[in-house]
Design a protein around this motif. Structure first.
Motif, PDB file in Angstrom:
ATOM      1  N   MET A   1      -8.459  -5.788   2.070  1.00 54.47           N
ATOM      2  CA  MET A   1      -8.248  -7.212   2.213  1.00 54.47           C
ATOM      3  C   MET A   1      -6.777  -7.456   2.536  1.00 54.47           C
ATOM      4  O   MET A   1      -5.889  -6.904   1.891  1.00 54.47           O
ATOM      5  N   LEU A   2      -6.518  -8.280   3.535  1.00 50.97           N
ATOM      6  CA  LEU A   2      -5.167  -8.681   3.900  1.00 50.97           C
ATOM      7  C   LEU A   2      -4.961 -10.146   3.533  1.00 50.97           C
ATOM      8  O   LEU A   2      -5.831 -10.989   3.767  1.00 50.97           O
ATOM      9  N   TRP A   3      -3.823 -10.452   2.945  1.00 54.76           N
ATOM     10  CA  TRP A   3      -3.501 -11.832   2.609  1.00 54.76           C
ATOM     11  C   TRP A   3      -2.003 -12.031   2.733  1.00 54.76           C
ATOM     12  O   TRP A   3      -1.216 -11.110   2.450  1.00 54.76           O
ATOM     13  N   VAL A  18       0.074  -9.091   1.506  1.00 54.51           N
ATOM     14  CA  VAL A  18      -0.510  -8.152   0.555  1.00 54.51           C
ATOM     15  C   VAL A  18      -1.681  -7.434   1.212  1.00 54.51           C
ATOM     16  O   VAL A  18      -2.478  -8.056   1.919  1.00 54.51           O
ATOM     17  N   LEU A  19      -1.768  -6.154   0.990  1.00 51.74           N
ATOM     18  CA  LEU A  19      -2.922  -5.361   1.418  1.00 51.74           C
ATOM     19  C   LEU A  19      -3.591  -4.789   0.180  1.00 51.74           C
ATOM     20  O   LEU A  19      -2.947  -4.144  -0.647  1.00 51.74           O
ATOM     21  N   TYR A  20      -4.895  -5.062   0.044  1.00 49.54           N
ATOM     22  CA  TYR A  20      -5.672  -4.476  -1.049  1.00 49.54           C
ATOM     23  C   TYR A  20      -6.751  -3.597  -0.438  1.00 49.54           C
ATOM     24  O   TYR A  20      -7.559  -4.062   0.359  1.00 49.54           O
ATOM     25  N   THR A  21      -6.739  -2.338  -0.784  1.00 47.02           N
ATOM     26  CA  THR A  21      -7.741  -1.421  -0.252  1.00 47.02           C
ATOM     27  C   THR A  21      -7.934  -0.246  -1.205  1.00 47.02           C
ATOM     28  O   THR A  21      -7.024   0.117  -1.966  1.00 47.02           O
ATOM     29  N   GLN A  22      -9.112   0.328  -1.164  1.00 47.65           N
ATOM     30  CA  GLN A  22      -9.397   1.551  -1.913  1.00 47.65           C
ATOM     31  C   GLN A  22      -9.464   2.759  -0.992  1.00 47.65           C
ATOM     32  O   GLN A  22      -9.847   3.845  -1.413  1.00 47.65           O
ATOM     33  N   GLU A  24      -7.883   5.603   0.481  1.00 47.24           N
ATOM     34  CA  GLU A  24      -6.701   6.401   0.167  1.00 47.24           C
ATOM     35  C   GLU A  24      -6.000   6.909   1.423  1.00 47.24           C
ATOM     36  O   GLU A  24      -4.771   7.037   1.450  1.00 47.24           O
ATOM     37  N   ASN A  25      -6.748   7.192   2.473  1.00 44.83           N
ATOM     38  CA  ASN A  25      -6.129   7.637   3.721  1.00 44.83           C
ATOM     39  C   ASN A  25      -5.273   6.529   4.335  1.00 44.83           C
ATOM     40  O   ASN A  25      -4.184   6.775   4.853  1.00 44.83           O
ATOM     41  N   LEU A  26      -5.801   5.302   4.278  1.00 43.06           N
ATOM     42  CA  LEU A  26      -5.036   4.178   4.792  1.00 43.06           C
ATOM     43  C   LEU A  26      -3.769   3.956   3.971  1.00 43.06           C
ATOM     44  O   LEU A  26      -2.681   3.733   4.520  1.00 43.06           O
ATOM     45  N   LEU A  27      -3.884   4.047   2.650  1.00 44.86           N
ATOM     46  CA  LEU A  27      -2.720   3.877   1.788  1.00 44.86           C
ATOM     47  C   LEU A  27      -1.666   4.939   2.056  1.00 44.86           C
ATOM     48  O   LEU A  27      -0.459   4.653   2.085  1.00 44.86           O
ATOM     49  N   ALA A  28      -2.122   6.169   2.260  1.00 46.93           N
ATOM     50  CA  ALA A  28      -1.180   7.258   2.519  1.00 46.93           C
ATOM     51  C   ALA A  28      -0.443   7.037   3.839  1.00 46.93           C
ATOM     52  O   ALA A  28       0.763   7.292   3.949  1.00 46.93           O
ATOM     53  N   ALA A  29      -1.171   6.530   4.847  1.00 44.45           N
ATOM     54  CA  ALA A  29      -0.545   6.283   6.142  1.00 44.45           C
ATOM     55  C   ALA A  29       0.477   5.154   6.056  1.00 44.45           C
ATOM     56  O   ALA A  29       1.571   5.250   6.616  1.00 44.45           O
ATOM     57  N   LEU A  30       0.124   4.105   5.325  1.00 44.42           N
ATOM     58  CA  LEU A  30       1.016   2.955   5.226  1.00 44.42           C
ATOM     59  C   LEU A  30       2.202   3.220   4.307  1.00 44.42           C
ATOM     60  O   LEU A  30       3.239   2.543   4.423  1.00 44.42           O
TER      61      LEU A  30
END
Length: 205
Positions: A1-3, A18-22, A24-30
């Motif tokens: 979710m982007l807000w 804010v970025l909310y996500t589960q 993990e690959n996306l979080l690692a990239a960002l």
């Protein structure tokens, strides 16, 4: 979710999101980009104080929702008068409308010509569908929240006038004389105002 603050609070200059996500690959990239996109401490403090004020937030969003609904009503009523199909919005700041019936040709070149024509003659800017990867020429995004309701009424009336002239005279017969009333703004003298209503009636219960 982007807000972010830009849409709900009209504070795009704050550059807070804010970025909310589960994922993990996306979080690692960002995570590698954090150093370039961090929010400054003063801006974090301002945002925290803003969001802690529940009374202000509730009041602001209630009024904003009513204003958005009113502008949406102005836009869609005029599209319906023009018999221009559109995708009913359930949220957001835009209306996606189908102007394919008034294009000079059913191609993206025709779409670009129509967009330029509206900008030059009516001074109305709409986002062409091709730039949004739409496969159908003639789809346009109208941002009805960028201007005040009064300016929006003028813009939609100009848009309606030009569409009516295209349908009446067709593209091959349009000239500066036919379009003179739009270009010089005389259309404003006979503008048909959208009836005023109580903004409170537009707020979802």
């Amino acid at each position: 979710m982007l807000w972010g603050l830009s849409k709900d609070f009209g504070a795009s200059g704050f550059r807070v999101g804010v970025l909310y996500t589960q994922n993990e690959n996306l979080l690692a990239a960002l995570a590698n980009l954090n150093i370039f996109s961090g929010v400054s401490h003063p801006m974090q403090m301002i945002t925290a104080e803003l969001l802690k004020d529940d009374d202000f937030v509730d009041s602001f969003l209630l009024d904003a929702r009513a204003q958005l609904n009113w502008s949406y009503t102005i836009c869609t009523r005029k599209l319906e008068e023009m018999v221009i199909p559109y995708v009913p919005a359930e949220a957001g700041l835009f209306v996606y409308a189908d102007f394919s019936s008034v294009l000079p040709e059913q191609t993206f070149d025709g779409e670009a010509r129509f967009a330029s024509f509206m900008q030059d003659v009516a001074r109305v800017v709409m986002t062409p569908g091709q730039s949004q990867r739409d496969r159908k020429p003639g789809m346009f995004r109208i941002c009805y929240t960028w201007v005040s309701p009064g300016v929006l009424e003028i813009a939609m009336e100009r848009l309606s006038c030009v569409v009516a002239k295209i349908r009446r005279y067709h593209w091959d017969n349009l000239d500066s004389i036919i379009l003179d009333d739009v270009a010089k703004g005389r259309i404003l003298l006979g503008i048909r105002r959208t009836p005023s209503i109580n903004l409170a009636e537009l707020v979802n219960p």
